[in-house]
Design an enzyme around this catalytic site. Structure first.
Site, PDB file in Angstrom:
ATOM      1  N   CYS A   1       7.283  91.827 125.530  1.00 37.28           N
ATOM      2  CA  CYS A   1       8.021  90.561 125.413  1.00 37.28           C
ATOM      3  C   CYS A   1       9.406  90.778 124.802  1.00 37.28           C
ATOM      4  CB  CYS A   1       7.226  89.561 124.581  1.00 37.28           C
ATOM      5  SG  CYS A   1       5.764  88.939 125.446  1.00 37.28           S
TER       6      CYS A   1
ATOM      7  N   ALA B   1     -27.427  75.271 108.628  1.00 40.31           N
ATOM      8  CA  ALA B   1     -27.701  73.839 108.552  1.00 40.31           C
ATOM      9  C   ALA B   1     -28.810  73.650 107.535  1.00 40.31           C
ATOM     10  CB  ALA B   1     -28.123  73.294 109.914  1.00 40.31           C
TER      11      ALA B   1
ATOM     12  N   GLU C   1       5.903  84.077 125.191  1.00 36.28           N
ATOM     13  CA  GLU C   1       7.357  84.196 125.295  1.00 36.28           C
ATOM     14  C   GLU C   1       7.809  84.192 126.756  1.00 36.28           C
ATOM     15  OE1 GLU C   1       6.191  86.984 121.811  1.00 36.28           O
ATOM     16  OE2 GLU C   1       5.245  86.034 123.554  1.00 36.28           O
TER      17      GLU C   1
ATOM     18  N   ALA D   1     -28.526  89.458 103.229  1.00 32.38           N
ATOM     19  CA  ALA D   1     -28.097  90.856 103.255  1.00 32.38           C
ATOM     20  C   ALA D   1     -26.620  90.973 103.600  1.00 32.38           C
ATOM     21  CB  ALA D   1     -28.942  91.630 104.277  1.00 32.38           C
TER      22      ALA D   1
ATOM     23  N   LEU E   1     -28.662  80.871 122.086  1.00 37.37           N
ATOM     24  CA  LEU E   1     -27.413  81.378 121.492  1.00 37.37           C
ATOM     25  C   LEU E   1     -26.280  81.435 122.511  1.00 37.37           C
ATOM     26  CD1 LEU E   1     -28.706  84.233 119.138  1.00 37.37           C
ATOM     27  CD2 LEU E   1     -28.291  81.831 118.592  1.00 37.37           C
TER      28      LEU E   1
ATOM     29  N   THR F   1     -33.604  75.073 104.912  1.00 35.58           N
ATOM     30  CA  THR F   1     -33.225  75.342 106.299  1.00 35.58           C
ATOM     31  C   THR F   1     -34.393  75.268 107.264  1.00 35.58           C
ATOM     32  OG1 THR F   1     -33.556  77.724 106.014  1.00 35.58           O
ATOM     33  CG2 THR F   1     -31.366  76.846 105.537  1.00 35.58           C
TER      34      THR F   1
END
Length: 372
Positions: free
Chosen positions: A78, A148, A46, A304, A198, A155
């Site tokens: 704002c 995947a 804004e 899990a 990762l 997998t």
């Protein structure tokens, strides 16, 4: 409002832990200012739009993808800026789920004589910020599970070999997926088997909203490691960013000290059947302002999390090949013996990514007679 939402999407990779917000100011049918929130601590959408509009903001309508904030955080409220600029009307797609706002911004604007409308394109606005909304309303991050698999749902080979199941195009898509998340969650079995990084391996040019030369934000790397089996020499410990090792309280403290010396943040959590309580871990991540968590792991931890009701969305890349009966499956789900035990999923999206298919699925409840 559609333009405000498009602007908000520019913050997909940068605004975390704040929500992605866009704003468009219109006066006499002409856009006089627009903006989007780029990064926590920087100006909100804004205020950027009001600065762009200048005096033309007086009497204008502000279209905002989220209710304007009304509290002093890293930046001023704002609502104050909209009132001071003389905006005549505010249209926001949804109420801010942050309890510090949550309708109070709307009330303050109305008390100042500004007409306020809430609701246009609300579903699209909610889709911008699923993690922020869930963290504010449930105290948990929005959890996606990325997988995947081959066409026959495998997998990894029986040996554990899995490079590469999906195509280069899919792996690049996963990099963009990682970049929008606050944290990437995996299990120690994955670390021991694959020694993954990762991390996000993209440049600013690959991610809309980033400027040339700007550092790409690295999500936290979180390893569920109940007994602290992660090697201190694991690759993810030597990379830029934060790595958390989530262990049980009974874990060997000397192993924890070695991991801490290698750069990890070792955290202890309550146990659930001798394993880290995943709900407690996710709740803690929410207290650390983690909005969206990406689960990249093997079938045991994925199963899990799914059976515990902690996965909000599954992103499945299906590659057009077969890996055979001996290969590993997607989820380890013991105890599913009859059709009524199955876990229903709803397909939200199917898209071609290079030679692969990308499915987005969400856990749901089958209607009577569905799937028979």
């Amino acid at each position: 409002m559609a333009q405000a939402i498009r602007l908000a999407r520019r913050g997909l990779y940068t605004t975390d832990p704040n929500p992605r917000v866009g704003c468009v100011l219109v006066r006499d049918g002409v856009v006089v200012g627009e903006g989007w929130h780029r990064r926590a601590g920087e100006a909100h959408a804004e205020r950027i739009a009001l600065t762009a509009a200048g005096d033309r903001a007086r009497g204008a309508t502000a279209y905002v993808s989220l209710e304007p904030c009304c509290h002093q955080g890293r930046t001023p409220p704002c609502t104050d800026a909209l009132v001071q600029a003389g905006v005549a009307r505010v249209v926001c797609a949804m109420v801010d789920p942050d309890p510090r706002v949550s309708g109070r911004g709307v009330r303050l604007l109305r008390a100042a004589g500004i007409a306020v409308e809430v609701g246009p394109l609300a579903a699209q606005a909610r889709a911008l910020n699923p993690g922020f909304i869930k963290r504010m309303t449930q105290g948990l991050p929005y959890c996606r599970c990325k997988l995947a698999a081959s066409l026959d749902g495998r997998t990894a080979m029986a040996s554990g070999e899995s490079r590469w199941i999906s195509s280069e195009a899919s792996r690049r898509d996963v990099q963009r997926l990682r970049a929008r998340h606050s944290a990437i969650l995996t299990g120690v079995a994955t670390v021991l088997a694959d020694d993954p990084s990762l991390n996000v391996r993209l440049t600013p040019a690959d991610l809309p909203g980033l400027q040339p030369g700007e550092a790409v934000r690295q999500p936290w790397r979180v390893v569920v490691d109940s007994r602290l089996r992660t090697p201190p020499g694991a690759r993810l410990l030597g990379l830029p960013g934060i790595t958390v090792i989530a262990a049980c309280a009974r874990a060997d403290s000397s192993r924890g000290a070695a991991l801490a010396a290698a750069g990890a943040r070792v955290m202890q959590f309550a146990e659930h059947y001798a394993q880290v309580d995943l709900r407690a871990l996710l709740a803690w991540l929410a207290t650390q302002e983690m909005n969206e968590v990406l689960l990249e792991t093997g079938p045991t931890l994925a199963g899990a999390a799914l059976t515990a009701g902690l996965i909000d969305e599954i992103i499945l890349y299906i590659a057009p090949h077969l890996m055979g009966d001996g290969a590993r499956g997607l989820f380890r789900l013991p105890g599913l013996e009859h059709m009524e035990h199955r876990i229903p999923l709803r397909i939200a999206e199917v898209r071609r990514i290079g030679p692969d298919l990308r499915l987005i699925l969400r856990p749901g409840v089958l209607s009577p007679g569905e799937g028979q």
